[in-house]
Every structure is written in C-alpha cells, then in structure tokens.
Design a protein around this motif. Structure first.
Motif, PDB file in Angstrom:
ATOM      1  N   VAL A  27       0.841  -1.202   0.000  1.00 22.08           N
ATOM      2  CA  VAL A  27       0.000   0.000   0.000  1.00 22.08           C
ATOM      3  C   VAL A  27       0.876   1.253   0.000  1.00 22.08           C
ATOM      4  CG1 VAL A  27      -1.650   1.349   1.345  1.00 22.08           C
ATOM      5  CG2 VAL A  27      -1.989  -1.102   1.065  1.00 22.08           C
ATOM      6  N   MET A  28       1.932   1.241   0.793  1.00 26.50           N
ATOM      7  CA  MET A  28       2.837   2.393   0.842  1.00 26.50           C
ATOM      8  C   MET A  28       3.507   2.621  -0.508  1.00 26.50           C
ATOM      9  SD  MET A  28       4.681   1.929   4.554  1.00 26.50           S
ATOM     10  CE  MET A  28       5.816   3.266   4.204  1.00 26.50           C
ATOM     11  N   LYS A  29       3.948   1.547  -1.138  1.00 31.53           N
ATOM     12  CA  LYS A  29       4.621   1.666  -2.438  1.00 31.53           C
ATOM     13  C   LYS A  29       3.697   2.299  -3.469  1.00 31.53           C
ATOM     14  CE  LYS A  29       7.055  -1.098  -5.916  1.00 31.53           C
ATOM     15  NZ  LYS A  29       7.480  -2.462  -6.316  1.00 31.53           N
ATOM     16  N   GLY A  30       2.437   1.815  -3.508  1.00 28.31           N
ATOM     17  CA  GLY A  30       1.481   2.367  -4.461  1.00 28.31           C
ATOM     18  C   GLY A  30       1.181   3.824  -4.194  1.00 28.31           C
ATOM     19  N   LYS A  31       1.017   4.157  -2.911  1.00 31.41           N
ATOM     20  CA  LYS A  31       0.703   5.534  -2.530  1.00 31.41           C
ATOM     21  C   LYS A  31       1.851   6.479  -2.889  1.00 31.41           C
ATOM     22  CE  LYS A  31      -2.563   7.884  -0.293  1.00 31.41           C
ATOM     23  NZ  LYS A  31      -3.954   7.912  -0.761  1.00 31.41           N
ATOM     24  N   LEU A  32       3.075   6.061  -2.606  1.00 26.50           N
ATOM     25  CA  LEU A  32       4.231   6.902  -2.890  1.00 26.50           C
ATOM     26  C   LEU A  32       4.477   7.033  -4.391  1.00 26.50           C
ATOM     27  CD1 LEU A  32       6.582   5.624  -0.052  1.00 26.50           C
ATOM     28  CD2 LEU A  32       5.671   7.945  -0.283  1.00 26.50           C
ATOM     29  N   LYS A  33       4.207   5.966  -5.153  1.00 30.34           N
ATOM     30  CA  LYS A  33       4.354   6.036  -6.607  1.00 30.34           C
ATOM     31  C   LYS A  33       3.408   7.065  -7.190  1.00 30.34           C
ATOM     32  CE  LYS A  33       6.110   1.654  -8.412  1.00 30.34           C
ATOM     33  NZ  LYS A  33       5.783   0.470  -9.235  1.00 30.34           N
ATOM     34  N   ARG A  34       2.160   7.019  -6.740  1.00 30.35           N
ATOM     35  CA  ARG A  34       1.175   7.952  -7.270  1.00 30.35           C
ATOM     36  C   ARG A  34       1.534   9.384  -6.892  1.00 30.35           C
ATOM     37  NH1 ARG A  34      -5.049   6.896  -6.117  1.00 30.35           N
ATOM     38  NH2 ARG A  34      -4.478   7.525  -4.005  1.00 30.35           N
ATOM     39  N   ALA A  35       2.027   9.569  -5.670  1.00 30.77           N
ATOM     40  CA  ALA A  35       2.401  10.911  -5.232  1.00 30.77           C
ATOM     41  C   ALA A  35       3.557  11.457  -6.060  1.00 30.77           C
ATOM     42  CB  ALA A  35       2.777  10.891  -3.756  1.00 30.77           C
ATOM     43  N   THR A  36       4.555  10.604  -6.341  1.00 30.70           N
ATOM     44  CA  THR A  36       5.694  11.019  -7.158  1.00 30.70           C
ATOM     45  C   THR A  36       5.253  11.319  -8.568  1.00 30.70           C
ATOM     46  OG1 THR A  36       7.188   9.649  -5.833  1.00 30.70           O
ATOM     47  CG2 THR A  36       7.969  10.336  -8.013  1.00 30.70           C
ATOM     48  N   PHE A  37       4.352  10.483  -9.076  1.00 32.80           N
ATOM     49  CA  PHE A  37       3.882  10.594 -10.451  1.00 32.80           C
ATOM     50  C   PHE A  37       3.122  11.881 -10.690  1.00 32.80           C
ATOM     51  CE2 PHE A  37       1.254   8.852 -14.035  1.00 32.80           C
ATOM     52  CZ  PHE A  37       2.323   8.604 -14.872  1.00 32.80           C
ATOM     53  N   THR A  38       2.442  12.390  -9.657  1.00 35.09           N
ATOM     54  CA  THR A  38       1.597  13.575  -9.825  1.00 35.09           C
ATOM     55  C   THR A  38       2.179  14.831  -9.199  1.00 35.09           C
ATOM     56  OG1 THR A  38       0.390  13.027  -7.802  1.00 35.09           O
ATOM     57  CG2 THR A  38      -0.495  12.184  -9.873  1.00 35.09           C
ATOM     58  N   SER A  39       3.453  14.782  -8.800  1.00 35.84           N
ATOM     59  CA  SER A  39       4.026  15.913  -8.068  1.00 35.84           C
ATOM     60  C   SER A  39       4.597  17.002  -8.966  1.00 35.84           C
ATOM     61  CB  SER A  39       5.130  15.411  -7.129  1.00 35.84           C
ATOM     62  OG  SER A  39       6.171  14.814  -7.871  1.00 35.84           O
ATOM     63  N   LYS A  40       4.849  16.701 -10.257  1.00 34.97           N
ATOM     64  CA  LYS A  40       5.432  17.706 -11.141  1.00 34.97           C
ATOM     65  C   LYS A  40       4.402  18.781 -11.466  1.00 34.97           C
ATOM     66  CE  LYS A  40       8.578  14.352 -13.208  1.00 34.97           C
ATOM     67  NZ  LYS A  40       9.017  13.686 -14.432  1.00 34.97           N
ATOM     68  N   PRO A  41       4.845  20.047 -11.513  1.00 37.29           N
ATOM     69  CA  PRO A  41       3.881  21.126 -11.728  1.00 37.29           C
ATOM     70  C   PRO A  41       3.268  21.099 -13.122  1.00 37.29           C
ATOM     71  CG  PRO A  41       6.129  21.956 -11.819  1.00 37.29           C
ATOM     72  CD  PRO A  41       6.229  20.539 -11.353  1.00 37.29           C
TER      73      PRO A  41
END
Length: 287
Positions: free
Chosen positions: A117-131
C-alpha cells in the motif's frame, strides 16, 4: 534519499512494530502517540514527510481530525495519507472516504500489505508531483518533453493504465513500432496529467474524476487530447492521441469516440483499439 514517513498511533507496540519494519525497508520514520503531537511535529519538521500513516481512534485528536487539520495547511495538504482501521469497521472506512482518504490498512497489520500500500501511494504521489499549469478551459501546457519525431508518423495513439500496485503502464501504442523509451516517457507524462486532474478533483468541483483535456506539447510542436476514467478495481485508464493539429471539432468527436471505447471496457465487451484507429484518423483529417 530515504522517504520520510510519520506514523501516528496511541499504541506503543504498534508504533514500535511499524517503525522496525519501515526502517528495515529503507524508510526514515518519525513516530507520534497522538494526533496533537503529530500535528505539532508536522508543522515544525525541517523536511515535509513523504507519507503519513495514522490510526483513527485516538484520544484528544483522532485520525479524522488530524487529517482535516492537515488539509487546512497549505504546506501539508498534499502529503499522502493512510488510515489504520480495526477489522470490519465499514463505518470508519465510509467516513474516511467522505473526507477524501481512499487507502486503509486493517489491523492486525500484515507486513506485505503495509509495504504494498505504501509503495502504491508513494508512486502515485511522485507521479503527480510535477507542476502542471491548468487554465479554466482545462488546456494544459507541457513544455519539457523531449522526443525525436523525425522520420516517424506525426500521430500517435496511447492507451495507459494506472494501478496502485505498479503505477503507470503502457497497454497499447499505435503505430506499434514506436515503442522507444522517449515515446513511452511521453505516455507516462500524459498519464501523469490525467492522474493530476483526477486527484485535484478533491479540491475543485470543476475537475472531474473522469473526463477529457487538451494538452499543448510546446517543445514537440504537437497537440494532444487525453480522456481518462476508472474502469474497475480503482484502475484508471487513459486514452490519448498526439497529433500536429487539433481543433475544437476534433476534440468533440474524439471525446465521443473515447467514451464509446471506455464504455465497452466497463462492460467487458471484446474490442480492439486498432479497430478505432481509422475512425480517429478520419476525425483528425476531416473535422
């Protein structure tokens, strides 16, 4: 640099258990035994944490209130958040979803589930963090894409899938012989755009969980139209066409076509993306 995780629970045994597991798997961990203490830590920490894991039932300030306080803080509101919940606590899950939390870990916590769950959550956060700059008509500019389109067809068709388990993956590309890393990176960035819009829906009623958006690929001198929707098991799919020219009528017809494709996917009807290519090509060259 190790990801920083804040773990909040009034049970010291659970805090110790989670801290040991996470540190053994390369995470940096800050623990807190109450919502009030966690909020103080978050507001004064030198580095914004990458993830928060919080129990729901705690004295003084419970997990719901902690999450609400975090949402009110401009510096903290985008931190991914996971609730810890007791077994068979459907009411807690529903209340959390109403606040905007969609990830839960059920006690007793299993190491495999925790890390997944943590891996998926962090992946999505990284994926959507660029402006990404979004205007009122949902036209987006991406000006940092690098792709050599010389001697290649000028129109590309992508089907991408986002899953919590493994992030974004290319499901289909047409023409098929263009599967270079540059082309796949373009698909990843377009998927990032779709995920960013979907996640921002929580903050603005103007942005739908499903829908379409035009994209200006400035560095490529290309245009794109993407359409995204949740199909099943919370997997998000995105269809995108990249082409030199794109007008309003093109977009209207592409939206109709992509809607039909997604409807068939939702109904589990058999179809091939290739079968729609002629229709898409016709739209781009006649409307």
């Amino acid at each position: 640099m190790p990801k920083l995780v804040v773990v909040v629970d009034d049970n010291p045994e659970i805090l110790s258990f989670l801290k040991i597991i996470l540190e053994k798997n390369g995470y940096k961990v800050i623990t807190s035994k109450s919502g009030n203490e966690a909020l103080h830590i978050l507001e004064n920490v030198n580095k914004i944490p990458d993830l928060i894991i919080s129990d729901i039932k705690m004295p003084e300030m419970d997990g719901y209130e902690l999450f609400t306080k975090i949402l009110e803080n401009e510096d903290l509101k985008n931190i991914p958040f996971i609730f810890l919940t007791a077994l068979n606590s459907e009411e807690q899950v529903l209340k959390g979803k109403s606040l905007g939390v969609d990830d839960y870990l059920t006690k007793p916590i299993k190491k495999k589930d925790l890390l997944a769950v943590m891996k998926g959550k962090l992946k999505r956060a990284t994926f959507t963090s660029k402006p990404i700059s979004i205007s009122e008509d949902l036209n987006i500019e991406l000006d940092d894409i690098a792709l050599n389109l010389q001697d290649k067809p000028q129109t590309l068709l992508f089907l991408m899938k986002w899953s919590e388990d493994y992030g974004a993956r290319l499901q289909f590309l047409f023409p098929k012989n263009l599967g270079s890393s540059e082309v796949q990176n373009l698909g990843q960035r377009l998927m990032q755009t779709a995920m960013s819009l979907r996640n921002r829906e929580k903050d603005s009623e103007k942005l739908p969980i499903q829908g379409g958006v035009s994209v200006d690929l400035k560095s490529l001198h290309q245009k794109a139209y993407i359409y995204f929707d949740t199909i099943q098991n919370n997997d998000i799919y995105m269809m995108a066409v990249v082409t030199p020219k794109l007008n309003y009528n093109n977009i209207l017809e592409l939206k109709k076509t992509f809607k039909k494709m997604f409807l068939k996917m939702k109904q589990s009807k058999t179809f091939t993306v290739e079968s729609y290519w002629k229709r898409i090509f016709y739209i781009l060259n006649t409307t």
